[in-house]
Design an enzyme around this catalytic site. Structure first.
Site, short mmCIF file in Angstrom:
data_model
loop_
_atom_site.label_atom_id
_atom_site.label_comp_id
_atom_site.label_asym_id
_atom_site.label_seq_id
_atom_site.Cartn_x
_atom_site.Cartn_y
_atom_site.Cartn_z
N ALA A 145 -5.71 9.78 -3.32
CA ALA A 145 -5.29 9.03 -4.50
C ALA A 145 -4.04 8.19 -4.26
CB ALA A 145 -5.05 9.99 -5.67
N ASP A 146 -3.28 8.49 -3.22
CA ASP A 146 -2.04 7.74 -2.97
C ASP A 146 -1.81 7.61 -1.46
OD1 ASP A 146 0.29 6.37 -3.41
OD2 ASP A 146 1.50 8.15 -3.83
N LEU A 147 -2.72 6.92 -0.80
CA LEU A 147 -2.61 6.75 0.65
C LEU A 147 -1.60 5.65 0.94
CD1 LEU A 147 -3.62 7.70 3.39
CD2 LEU A 147 -5.38 5.93 3.29
N ASN A 162 3.00 8.93 3.02
CA ASN A 162 2.11 10.09 3.03
C ASN A 162 1.34 10.19 4.34
OD1 ASN A 162 2.87 11.07 0.53
ND2 ASN A 162 1.36 9.82 -0.56
#
Length: 238
Positions: free
Chosen positions: A156-158, A162
């Site tokens: 969801a938040d690449l 991260n």
């Protein structure tokens, strides 16, 4: 309610979810990471990450850490915990989950998760501010993302904070809040584009940032060449 994994620490101490208790007992190693919701603890000879689930954006001003109760299995912490356990069983380089917690408060709940701390690892963003990646590392990042997508895991938040690289030049992916498995589709390339936008944003803010078009091309080429060929970007998103 707490769900535990005994692979790394057995038994787990439930009071580790209480920051004041952990601080009073000398377990806090570092605090205030990532919007203030994460802490590195040292417990039973292991470094672990305690991360609280916090809201962002405008909602954060009126509701910092409460979520609507829809059953424990659907809680943010338990979903990330189970996804990480499954990804670990598939051989992906992601943190091992140690414990997940939900604390009901009326119609809402608060949540937190304790994860394995990846030793001697730094974010891709921080590394690129100091110098270029070693030869082949951009390809390794592309392959790591493709391995995740081959298992149909949507991140969801690449973004470039991260993606971690450790001192053995191994690539890790972290922060799977709101991530899940889904059918193949356009979201796969959208994940890649999200990573690219985050890199360009970091490059625009840094005095030096060691990434150019050839580096990105290497990542994408390896990503698309891995496993069973190019992604069908025209596929209908699930």
């Amino acid at each position: 309610m707490i769900r535990c994994n005994s692979e790394l620490i057995d038994p787990i101490e439930p009071r580790l979810f209480d920051v004041d208790w952990s601080r009073a007992n000398g377990y806090i190693h570092q605090s205030g990471m990532g919007r203030g919701g994460a802490h590195i603890l040292k417990f039973s000879g292991h470094y672990v990450v305690l991360r609280f689930f916090l809201r962002g954006g405008i909602m954060r001003k009126v509701n910092r850490d409460r979520y609507l109760r829809l059953g424990e299995k659907r809680s943010r912490s338990f979903r990330e915990y189970e996804l990480l356990r499954w990804m670990n069983s598939q051989g992906l380089r992601v943190p091992r989950p140690i414990a997940a917690m939900t604390a009901p408060t009326g119609f809402f709940y608060r949540a937190a998760i304790i994860l394995e701390c990846i030793p001697q690892a730094r974010t891709l963003a921080d590394i690129l501010k100091e110098g270029p990646l070693p030869n082949g590392m951009w390809s390794d990042i592309g392959k790591t993302i493709r391995d995740m997508h081959e298992l149909r895991v949507f991140h969801a938040d690449l973004n470039c904070r991260n993606v971690l690289i450790d001192d053995a030049d191994r690539v890790w992916l972290i922060d799977f809040d709101k991530s899940h498995r889904r059918k193949r589709g356009r979201w796969m390339m959208q994940n890649i584009e999200r990573l690219r936008r985050s890199l360009l944003k970091e490059r625009g803010m840094a005095a030096e940032f060691w990434m150019d078009d050839r580096d990105w091309s290497q990542l994408v080429t390896t990503y698309q060449a891995s496993h069973d060929g190019r992604i069908d970007v025209s596929a209908k998103q699930a």
